[in-house]
Design a protein around this motif. Structure first.
Motif, mmCIF file in Angstrom:
data_model
loop_
_atom_site.group_PDB
_atom_site.id
_atom_site.type_symbol
_atom_site.label_atom_id
_atom_site.label_comp_id
_atom_site.label_asym_id
_atom_site.label_seq_id
_atom_site.Cartn_x
_atom_site.Cartn_y
_atom_site.Cartn_z
ATOM 1 N N MET A 57 0.840 -1.200 0.000
ATOM 2 C CA MET A 57 0.000 0.000 0.000
ATOM 3 C C MET A 57 0.876 1.251 0.000
ATOM 4 S SD MET A 57 -3.006 1.055 2.695
ATOM 5 C CE MET A 57 -3.970 2.533 2.459
ATOM 6 N N SER A 58 0.450 2.261 -0.762
ATOM 7 C CA SER A 58 1.222 3.497 -0.871
ATOM 8 C C SER A 58 1.247 4.227 0.464
ATOM 9 C CB SER A 58 0.612 4.392 -1.947
ATOM 10 O OG SER A 58 1.221 5.667 -1.938
ATOM 11 N N ASN A 59 2.375 4.886 0.761
ATOM 12 C CA ASN A 59 2.473 5.670 1.983
ATOM 13 C C ASN A 59 2.410 7.162 1.677
ATOM 14 O OD1 ASN A 59 4.945 5.841 0.704
ATOM 15 N ND2 ASN A 59 6.134 5.860 2.601
ATOM 16 N N VAL A 60 1.725 7.500 0.584
ATOM 17 C CA VAL A 60 1.532 8.897 0.187
ATOM 18 C C VAL A 60 0.039 9.208 0.244
ATOM 19 C CG1 VAL A 60 1.849 10.629 -1.613
ATOM 20 C CG2 VAL A 60 3.542 8.811 -1.325
ATOM 21 N N VAL A 61 -0.314 10.234 0.998
ATOM 22 C CA VAL A 61 -1.699 10.709 1.063
ATOM 23 C C VAL A 61 -1.865 11.838 0.057
ATOM 24 C CG1 VAL A 61 -3.413 11.883 2.477
ATOM 25 C CG2 VAL A 61 -2.069 10.042 3.449
ATOM 26 N N VAL A 62 -2.870 11.732 -0.794
ATOM 27 C CA VAL A 62 -3.194 12.783 -1.762
ATOM 28 C C VAL A 62 -4.393 13.548 -1.220
ATOM 29 C CG1 VAL A 62 -3.848 13.305 -4.134
ATOM 30 C CG2 VAL A 62 -2.328 11.381 -3.651
ATOM 31 N N LEU A 63 -4.225 14.849 -1.023
ATOM 32 C CA LEU A 63 -5.255 15.686 -0.416
ATOM 33 C C LEU A 63 -5.583 16.844 -1.349
ATOM 34 C CD1 LEU A 63 -7.029 16.368 2.039
ATOM 35 C CD2 LEU A 63 -5.086 17.602 3.012
ATOM 36 N N ASP A 64 -6.732 16.746 -2.004
ATOM 37 C CA ASP A 64 -7.230 17.850 -2.834
ATOM 38 C C ASP A 64 -8.132 18.696 -1.947
ATOM 39 O OD1 ASP A 64 -8.098 19.581 -4.768
ATOM 40 O OD2 ASP A 64 -9.395 18.136 -5.785
ATOM 41 N N ASN A 65 -7.572 19.754 -1.413
ATOM 42 C CA ASN A 65 -8.256 20.553 -0.396
ATOM 43 C C ASN A 65 -9.060 21.678 -1.054
ATOM 44 O OD1 ASN A 65 -8.523 20.933 2.577
ATOM 45 N ND2 ASN A 65 -7.684 22.938 2.098
ATOM 46 N N GLY A 66 -10.221 21.327 -1.598
ATOM 47 C CA GLY A 66 -11.065 22.329 -2.234
ATOM 48 C C GLY A 66 -11.843 23.144 -1.213
ATOM 49 N N ALA A 67 -12.316 24.306 -1.624
ATOM 50 C CA ALA A 67 -13.094 25.152 -0.714
ATOM 51 C C ALA A 67 -14.465 24.565 -0.433
ATOM 52 C CB ALA A 67 -13.241 26.551 -1.311
ATOM 53 N N GLY A 68 -14.981 23.767 -1.344
ATOM 54 C CA GLY A 68 -16.287 23.144 -1.139
ATOM 55 C C GLY A 68 -16.180 21.728 -0.621
ATOM 56 N N LEU A 69 -15.314 20.918 -1.238
ATOM 57 C CA LEU A 69 -15.170 19.514 -0.867
ATOM 58 C C LEU A 69 -13.697 19.166 -0.677
ATOM 59 C CD1 LEU A 69 -17.638 17.805 -3.399
ATOM 60 C CD2 LEU A 69 -18.025 18.151 -0.954
ATOM 61 N N ILE A 70 -13.438 18.306 0.299
ATOM 62 C CA ILE A 70 -12.109 17.731 0.484
ATOM 63 C C ILE A 70 -12.125 16.340 -0.131
ATOM 64 C CG2 ILE A 70 -10.410 16.908 2.137
ATOM 65 C CD1 ILE A 70 -11.354 18.962 4.111
ATOM 66 N N LYS A 71 -11.183 16.095 -1.034
ATOM 67 C CA LYS A 71 -11.015 14.755 -1.615
ATOM 68 C C LYS A 71 -9.690 14.206 -1.111
ATOM 69 C CE LYS A 71 -12.025 17.420 -4.563
ATOM 70 N NZ LYS A 71 -12.540 18.811 -4.555
ATOM 71 N N ALA A 72 -9.740 13.085 -0.410
ATOM 72 C CA ALA A 72 -8.528 12.552 0.207
ATOM 73 C C ALA A 72 -8.469 11.042 0.044
ATOM 74 C CB ALA A 72 -8.470 12.923 1.697
ATOM 75 N N GLY A 73 -7.264 10.527 -0.136
ATOM 76 C CA GLY A 73 -7.064 9.092 -0.283
ATOM 77 C C GLY A 73 -5.594 8.782 -0.455
ATOM 78 N N MET A 74 -5.289 7.531 -0.663
ATOM 79 C CA MET A 74 -3.910 7.086 -0.801
ATOM 80 C C MET A 74 -3.471 7.140 -2.260
ATOM 81 S SD MET A 74 -3.557 6.672 2.346
ATOM 82 C CE MET A 74 -1.826 6.228 2.303
ATOM 83 N N GLY A 75 -2.236 7.551 -2.490
ATOM 84 C CA GLY A 75 -1.701 7.637 -3.837
ATOM 85 C C GLY A 75 -1.664 6.288 -4.522
ATOM 86 N N GLY A 76 -1.953 6.289 -5.806
ATOM 87 C CA GLY A 76 -1.993 5.057 -6.575
ATOM 88 C C GLY A 76 -3.379 4.486 -6.751
#
Length: 458
Positions: free
Chosen positions: A1-20
């Motif tokens: 499992m990837s050890n990179v967190v991808v965080l798209d920190n939008g003003a309306g919605l936060i999209k977060a998950g693991m890279g890959g």
């Protein structure tokens, strides 16, 4: 499992998950809310619970107009996200974070402090949305124009603003970016005003009116004609529909009273010739659904309201901001100005590789209307091609997930040790080319510089 967190920190919605991964682990509102009947503030995923009644809820958002104004609130939301939703250990995890274009250095320093000093992440890389969208679209179509030319124009219609950003070789051309201070939040507020003036006061119903906008609004292809049709009564008005507000007892969420009735406008362009001369050229059509009359009458025992021309007047503001009193160009003009700011050699490719992303591009017929607005403004020898992402809301996150899974990603990040030694000055943010009309060799040299782990010194 990837050890990179991808965080798209939008003003309306936060999209977060693991890279890959293809899709984020969670997509939650980037805000906190408190219902009138409660003293507890609800955060992130708690706002999505079907059991929660958010009628007239008080809202607090950490971002305003796309920029971080409340770091403490953002930190609280991220803490809930990392601990309860993603369940990660930041000290052994790298973070890829998206950041709005032209973010002030003071805001950048605040974000760096939260990431490294409060959450203690192992490493950080900060990217901008247009470059990630370009990267993802190039990977989806290996033999497409975007991949061959490594050039595109990303139109990001988000919650707080709209950007038209040229991208070359995965780098955003900073000098060519044009901004429209209009996004999903402003459209929702405008819909609130229209409905409150004509029907029932909904000025405090942010969540409900967001739902109304997403379910019932669409982009008109012929505004003068549609305004004439909206004046008609009964079944002759194909735009009329009813939205039922929650009662707090049986229904905690609002809903469309008759979904079939709300979709009648889809048959309009198939049966009605486009006209600019007004009502006399419109041929009346029979109601295709033949619904009972009582389904379209307002039930006084329920709290509900009707919508007609509001359904297309709200998205119209993206193309005509002057109608809201904003002294700004419409989206088509923004795109033309963005392209004209770039090197002339890039113009034909940019017009042919326009990519739409962001939640506000989900309005039906958005791309078709934009092409109609854009075509008269573009030289005849250039082609105009507009493509919409398969999921405009997740497009940025998927680009970040793709970048985070690349073997060179760790070398591009700034580690906690480097941050402690040099501070925010060491942080490597996405390269933005600032020299207009520079030779293409300058763009290529920037690419090689990034591969060599170039540090942007402030």
């Amino acid at each position: 499992m990837s050890n990179v967190v991808v965080l798209d920190n939008g003003a309306g919605l936060i999209k977060a998950g693991m890279g890959g991964e293809r899709d984020p682990s969670c997509v939650v509102p980037n805000c906190t809310a408190r219902p009138p009947s409660s003293k507890k503030w609800l955060v992130a995923d708690q706002l999505l619970s079907p059991a929660e009644d958010l009628t007239s809820a008080t809202l607090r958002r950490p971002l305003d107009r796309g920029y971080l104004i409340n770091p403490d609130l953002q930190s609280t939301l991220w803490a809930h996200l990392f601990t309860n939703l993603l369940k990660i250990n930041p000290s052994t995890t790298s973070l890829l974070l998206t950041e709005p274009l032209f973010t002030l250095p003071s805001i950048q320093r605040s974000v760096d402090e939260i990431i490294f000093e409060e959450f203690n992440f192992k490493a950080l890389f900060v990217a901008d949305s247009p470059s990630l969208v370009h990267l993802y679209e190039a990977s989806r179509r290996p033999y497409g124009l975007v991949t061959k030319t490594q050039c595109s124009l990303v139109v990001d219609c988000g919650f707080s603003f709209t950007h038209a950003a040229p991208v070359f070789q995965n780098f955003t051309l900073n000098y060519g970016v044009k901004r429209l201070d209009l996004g999903g939040k402003a459209l929702t507020n405008y819909l609130k005003e229209l409905v409150s003036y004509r029907s029932v006061n909904v000025m405090d119903e942010s969540f409900i009116m967001d739902d109304v906008k997403e379910k019932l609004c669409f982009v008109s292809l012929d505004v003068p004609r549609d305004l004439q049709i909206a004046r008609k009564h009964g079944k002759d008005n194909v735009f009329g529909c009813t939205y039922v507000l929650p009662d707090g007892v049986i229904y905690t969420k609002g809903y469309v009273k008759d979904p079939d009735e709300a979709k009648r406008y889809l048959t309009l362009d198939d049966k009605v010739p486009s006209s600019r001369s007004g009502e006399n050229d419109y041929t009346e059509q029979e109601d295709p659904t033949e619904k009972n009359q009582d389904r379209r009458t307002v039930d006084l025992s329920k709290n509900e309201f009707n919508l007609t021309n509001e359904r297309f007047l709200v998205p119209e503001m993206i193309f005509r901001p002057a109608d809201l009193g904003m002294n700004q160009a419409g989206l088509a003009e923004c795109i033309v100005r963005a392209v004209n700011s770039c090197h002339p050699h890039l113009h034909p490719v940019l017009y042919e590789s326009i990519i739409l992303t962001g939640g506000s591009t989900l309005f039906p017929r958005f791309a078709e209307r934009l092409e109609r607005e854009l075509r008269p403004l573009v030289p005849d020898e250039y082609q105009v091609k507009i493509s919409t992402q398969e999921d405009p809301i997740l497009g940025v996150w998927r680009g970040g997930s793709l970048l985070a899974s690349s073997p060179d990603f760790e070398a591009m990040c700034v580690t906690k040790a480097e941050y402690e030694e040099l501070g925010s000055a060491s942080l490597c943010r996405s390269i933005q080319i600032n020299v207009p009309n520079a030779p293409l060799m300058h763009y290529k040299s920037a690419k090689f510089a990034l591969q060599g782990k170039m540090r942007l010194k402030k």
